[in-house]
Structures are given as structure tokens and as C-alpha cells.
Design a protein around this motif. Structure first.
Motif, PDB file in Angstrom:
ATOM      1  N   CYS A 136       0.854  -1.197   0.000  1.00  0.00           N
ATOM      2  CA  CYS A 136       0.000   0.000   0.000  1.00  0.00           C
ATOM      3  C   CYS A 136       0.881   1.235   0.000  1.00  0.00           C
ATOM      4  O   CYS A 136       2.093   1.144   0.227  1.00  0.00           O
ATOM      5  CB  CYS A 136      -0.910   0.010   1.233  1.00  0.00           C
ATOM      6  SG  CYS A 136      -0.018   0.284   2.776  1.00  0.00           S
ATOM      7  N   THR A 137       0.290   2.371  -0.293  1.00  0.00           N
ATOM      8  CA  THR A 137       0.990   3.652  -0.128  1.00  0.00           C
ATOM      9  C   THR A 137       0.158   4.465   0.864  1.00  0.00           C
ATOM     10  O   THR A 137      -0.939   4.044   1.259  1.00  0.00           O
ATOM     11  CB  THR A 137       1.107   4.427  -1.465  1.00  0.00           C
ATOM     12  OG1 THR A 137      -0.164   4.975  -1.784  1.00  0.00           O
ATOM     13  CG2 THR A 137       1.597   3.544  -2.600  1.00  0.00           C
ATOM     14  N   SER A 138       0.643   5.645   1.191  1.00  0.00           N
ATOM     15  CA  SER A 138      -0.125   6.433   2.170  1.00  0.00           C
ATOM     16  C   SER A 138      -1.445   6.923   1.575  1.00  0.00           C
ATOM     17  O   SER A 138      -2.354   7.269   2.307  1.00  0.00           O
ATOM     18  CB  SER A 138       0.706   7.611   2.686  1.00  0.00           C
ATOM     19  OG  SER A 138       1.152   8.393   1.607  1.00  0.00           O
ATOM     20  N   ALA A 141      -3.771   3.286   1.725  1.00  0.00           N
ATOM     21  CA  ALA A 141      -3.639   2.304   2.808  1.00  0.00           C
ATOM     22  C   ALA A 141      -4.968   2.042   3.528  1.00  0.00           C
ATOM     23  O   ALA A 141      -5.346   0.879   3.751  1.00  0.00           O
ATOM     24  CB  ALA A 141      -2.587   2.770   3.807  1.00  0.00           C
ATOM     25  N   VAL A 142      -5.697   3.109   3.863  1.00  0.00           N
ATOM     26  CA  VAL A 142      -6.939   2.928   4.626  1.00  0.00           C
ATOM     27  C   VAL A 142      -7.941   2.131   3.790  1.00  0.00           C
ATOM     28  O   VAL A 142      -8.516   1.136   4.250  1.00  0.00           O
ATOM     29  CB  VAL A 142      -7.531   4.295   5.038  1.00  0.00           C
ATOM     30  CG1 VAL A 142      -8.899   4.122   5.678  1.00  0.00           C
ATOM     31  CG2 VAL A 142      -6.583   5.023   5.992  1.00  0.00           C
ATOM     32  N   ARG A 143      -8.107   2.565   2.544  1.00  0.00           N
ATOM     33  CA  ARG A 143      -9.067   1.910   1.652  1.00  0.00           C
ATOM     34  C   ARG A 143      -8.715   0.431   1.442  1.00  0.00           C
ATOM     35  O   ARG A 143      -9.576  -0.446   1.445  1.00  0.00           O
ATOM     36  CB  ARG A 143      -9.059   2.618   0.289  1.00  0.00           C
ATOM     37  CG  ARG A 143     -10.420   2.811  -0.298  1.00  0.00           C
ATOM     38  CD  ARG A 143     -10.477   3.850  -1.394  1.00  0.00           C
ATOM     39  NE  ARG A 143      -9.235   4.460  -1.804  1.00  0.00           N
ATOM     40  CZ  ARG A 143      -8.678   4.312  -3.010  1.00  0.00           C
ATOM     41  NH1 ARG A 143      -9.226   3.513  -3.894  1.00  0.00           N
ATOM     42  NH2 ARG A 143      -7.571   4.958  -3.323  1.00  0.00           N
ATOM     43  N   TRP A 165      -2.355   5.165  12.380  1.00  0.00           N
ATOM     44  CA  TRP A 165      -3.369   6.030  11.754  1.00  0.00           C
ATOM     45  C   TRP A 165      -4.321   5.179  10.900  1.00  0.00           C
ATOM     46  O   TRP A 165      -5.545   5.359  10.946  1.00  0.00           O
ATOM     47  CB  TRP A 165      -2.682   7.106  10.909  1.00  0.00           C
ATOM     48  CG  TRP A 165      -3.623   7.964  10.133  1.00  0.00           C
ATOM     49  CD1 TRP A 165      -4.444   8.932  10.640  1.00  0.00           C
ATOM     50  CD2 TRP A 165      -3.859   7.933   8.722  1.00  0.00           C
ATOM     51  NE1 TRP A 165      -5.184   9.509   9.618  1.00  0.00           N
ATOM     52  CE2 TRP A 165      -4.831   8.913   8.435  1.00  0.00           C
ATOM     53  CE3 TRP A 165      -3.333   7.188   7.668  1.00  0.00           C
ATOM     54  CZ2 TRP A 165      -5.298   9.157   7.140  1.00  0.00           C
ATOM     55  CZ3 TRP A 165      -3.778   7.432   6.376  1.00  0.00           C
ATOM     56  CH2 TRP A 165      -4.767   8.406   6.124  1.00  0.00           C
ATOM     57  N   VAL A 166      -3.764   4.220  10.156  1.00  0.00           N
ATOM     58  CA  VAL A 166      -4.603   3.353   9.316  1.00  0.00           C
ATOM     59  C   VAL A 166      -5.547   2.532  10.201  1.00  0.00           C
ATOM     60  O   VAL A 166      -6.739   2.363   9.891  1.00  0.00           O
ATOM     61  CB  VAL A 166      -3.728   2.422   8.431  1.00  0.00           C
ATOM     62  CG1 VAL A 166      -4.568   1.379   7.716  1.00  0.00           C
ATOM     63  CG2 VAL A 166      -2.939   3.235   7.411  1.00  0.00           C
ATOM     64  N   LEU A 316      -6.483  -3.166  -6.913  1.00  0.00           N
ATOM     65  CA  LEU A 316      -7.465  -2.789  -5.887  1.00  0.00           C
ATOM     66  C   LEU A 316      -7.666  -1.282  -5.774  1.00  0.00           C
ATOM     67  O   LEU A 316      -8.673  -0.820  -5.265  1.00  0.00           O
ATOM     68  CB  LEU A 316      -7.037  -3.345  -4.509  1.00  0.00           C
ATOM     69  CG  LEU A 316      -7.182  -4.857  -4.324  1.00  0.00           C
ATOM     70  CD1 LEU A 316      -6.569  -5.287  -3.004  1.00  0.00           C
ATOM     71  CD2 LEU A 316      -8.641  -5.282  -4.389  1.00  0.00           C
ATOM     72  N   SER A 317      -6.661  -0.516  -6.233  1.00  0.00           N
ATOM     73  CA  SER A 317      -6.825   0.942  -6.105  1.00  0.00           C
ATOM     74  C   SER A 317      -6.964   1.612  -7.462  1.00  0.00           C
ATOM     75  O   SER A 317      -6.692   2.795  -7.607  1.00  0.00           O
ATOM     76  CB  SER A 317      -5.677   1.548  -5.294  1.00  0.00           C
ATOM     77  OG  SER A 317      -4.437   1.138  -5.803  1.00  0.00           O
ATOM     78  N   ALA A 318      -7.405   0.834  -8.451  1.00  0.00           N
ATOM     79  CA  ALA A 318      -7.559   1.396  -9.819  1.00  0.00           C
ATOM     80  C   ALA A 318      -8.688   2.433  -9.845  1.00  0.00           C
ATOM     81  O   ALA A 318      -9.632   2.331  -9.095  1.00  0.00           O
ATOM     82  CB  ALA A 318      -7.867   0.289 -10.797  1.00  0.00           C
TER      83      ALA A 318
END
Ligand code: 13P
Ligand code: SF4
Length: 318
Positions: A136-138, A141-143, A165-166, A316-318
Motif C-alpha cells: 500500500c501507499t499512504s 492504505a486505509v481503503r 493512523w490506518v 485494488l486501487s484502480a
């Protein structure tokens, strides 16, 4: 040595023009992170956060990628584009987070948590990525953590501040590797409180790699690109910025009517400039294009193992 010194071309006076000429001759693309110096950002083809830069590295049709950032970023570009030459102007440009998580110690940590899904922040070595289920990246990450199966415990490495934080934002309990960013851990809470008193209407914008006491004082938390976007959409006209000051160049250029103030480090030091990122210079950028080195090389077995969790992230983050 004497022979090399005699034959090496002299450093041109107009470095941006010389870089541009070589960029065309080598069919190269120059990618730069927001923490690079303003001169480097100004010659780059693309400036972005870690996720955007990974996407660019995966999608470019250039033959050569010059990565003006740190080693794990250039390594990620090589993992995604193994047939391209990936140059890093200074091979010593590392990262305290990647350094704090050696592959063998990480393997032992994983072995203590065999039932855990492993989510690694992109700021880690290829050998650690190769041991991960998801990168993940910042900015995502949460998503991404929210999308993980609820019945599986999760191990998060190597940034414990980002991890805390996540965990808070996603509502997931995370087992954390105890790493930290030497740059983001340096901001002074007292200095921030003083600046808030002097600028009561200012908005505090922070990168999630900061310590929790600083994040508690932030109005907005996000990746470098998200901070830049927020500065544009917010109604505030003054911002107290808790991240590496390289980003201020884009903020001031894109939003000249707004005011951006750096928060000092503890003891008033200006140690919030990333010493690794700043190893790259315009001269080294020219030199690496001239010499076509230093180039990133990777063991193919590690590359393939590291590729899977990065691809999962991109899907997943497309
Ligand atoms: P992002 O650009 O993804 O926010 O990352 C910040 C960072 O510390 C990179 O090293
Ligand atoms: Fe690593 Fe921190 Fe520098 Fe980013 S700012 S490259 S996390 S040391």
C-alpha cells in the motif's frame, strides 16, 4: 583514473538544457517525487506521490526511467518494468523506513504471526515486498486495509505511525512493525502550537508518517498528492505543512495566492528535509543520463515475488 578524468565530459553550464537533450537521445522519462529539490521537479516529465509514480512506471513506453526519488521507488519501477533501464541519480538515496526493516528480521516477525495477512507500505525493500500479501501507499492504505477479509488478523510494516493512523481510520486492529520515518518523526509539537497561535485561521495539513501527537492536531491528513489537492480545495488561505518541504515548491507554484509555512523540527532544526531524497542533484541527474548508470538490478526470483503484491495494490486501487 587520470584517463577517466580526461575523457569524462565537463559538467554543462546549462544543466536543464543538457538533461533535456539527453532525455530525448536516450528515450527517457524523468519521474520525480514531490520531495525532490525544486530544480529537479522543474525538469521532470511527471511529479507525483508514491502511488502515482508507480502507475507512471508501470505504464510508460519510454525505454529508460530516471527515477528522482529514493531507492525503494526506483526498485518498484524496475519490478514493474523489468525490461527498461531504471536509473537512480544517487544509489545511496535510501529511506529510514526501508532500512529499519531488514528482510531476515521481517521473515522472523512473520513466522511469529503465521495466520496474519501481511500488508507492507511501499517504503520497504523488494525482499520485504516479496514476503507481503499486499503493498500500500499512504494514499490508499486505509481503503485497502478496509477491503481485507474481516476474519484475518493483519500485520502492517514498516511504518508504525502510518499503521496506527490506518488502524484508527479503518477500524481494523493491526500488528505493527516498529519502524519510523526520521523526517516525519522530527516535527515539534511545541513549534506547531506556537504557529497555530500566530495563525489561528491556518489549516494544519499532515502526512500520516508523522507522530500521533502531531496528527491529533491536524485538520487534514493525507499523502503528498492529497495534501497538494487539499490545499487547492480548502477555503483556508494559510497552511501549516507537516511533511517534507519539497512539496512546498508545487504548492507555491500552483497556489501563489495562498501561504504555506513549514513546521520546524525539534530544537528548531530544519531536519525535516529528507537527507536521502536530497542526495539527488541536477548534476547527478545529468550524469546518470550521460553514463546510463547507476541502474537498478534485481534478482528475478525476488522481483516476481515482489510484483504480485504490487499488482494487487494497483488492481485494488484502480
Ligand atoms: P507519498 O508521496 O506517497 O505521500 O510518500 C511520502 C514519502 O515519505 C515517500 O518517501
Ligand atoms: Fe523515507 Fe522518510 Fe525520506 Fe520518505 S521522507 S524517503 S519515508 S526517510
Amino acid at each position: 583514473m587520470v584517463f577517466a578524468a580526461l575523457t569524462a565530459p565537463a559538467v554543462p553550464h546549462d544543466l536543464p538544457a543538457a538533461i533535456d537533450k539527453l532525455r530525448q537521445a536516450r528515450k527517457a522519462v524523468i519521474l520525480a517525487h514531490y520531495y525532490q529539490s525544486p530544480e529537479i521537479q522543474d525538469v521532470a516529465d511527471f511529479i507525483g506521490d508514491s502511488l502515482e509514480l508507480s502507475r507512471q512506471a508501470a505504464g510508460t513506453d519510454a525505454e529508460v526511467i530516471v527515477f528522482c526519488g529514493v531507492h525503494f521507488m526506483a526498485e518498484t519501477a524496475k519490478i514493474l518494468s523489468p525490461d527498461k533501464t531504471v536509473l537512480l541519480p544517487d544509489l545511496e538515496a535510501g529511506c529510514s523506513l526501508a532500512d529499519a526493516c531488514p528482510a531476515d528480521a521481517f521473515a522472523a516477525f512473520r513466522a511469529e504471526h503465521p495466520d496474519h495477512l501481511v500488508v507492507s507500505y511501499i517504503n520497504c525493500s523488494a525482499a520485504v515486498k516479496a514476503q507481503s500479501d499486499l503493498i500500500c501507499t499512504s494514499s490508499n492504505a486505509v481503503r485497502l486495509v478496509q477491503q481485507l477479509p474481516a476474519d484475518r488478523p493483519v500485520l502492517f510494516a514498516p511504518d508504525q505511525n502510518l499503521g496506527r493512523w490506518v488502524a484508527r481510520e479503518s477500524g481494523r486492529e493491526l500488528t505493527l512493525w516498529p519502524g519510523g520515518c526520521i523526517v516525519h518523526e522530527t516535527f515539534s509539537e511545541q513549534a506547531l502550537l506556537r504557529l497555530k497561535l500566530e495563525h489561528p485561521r491556518a489549516e494544519v495539513i499532515a502526512h500520516p508518517e508523522c507522530l500521533p501527537n502531531l496528527l491529533d492536531l491536524a485538520d487534514f491528513i493525507g499523502s503528498t498528492s492529497q495534501l497538494l489537492r487539499r490545499a487547492g480545495t480548502s477555503e483556508a488561505s494559510t497552511f501549516l505543512v507537516l511533511t517534507e518541504p519539497g512539496i512546498l515548491h508545487q504548492m507555491r507554484q500552483r497556489l501563489p495566492q495562498k501561504t504555506f509555512l513549514e513546521v520546524p523540527g525539534q530544537d528548531g532544526c530544519s531536519c525535516n528535509a529528507c537527507p536521502y531524497m536530497r542526495l539527488n542533484t541536477l548534476e547527478k541527474l545529468w550524469q546518470c543520463l550521460e553514463r546510463m548508470e547507476p541502474a537498478i538490478e534485481l534478482d528475478e526470483a525476488i522481483r516476481l515475488k515482489a510484483l504480485a503484491p504490487i499488482q494487487r495494490m494497483l488492481e485494488l486501487s484502480a
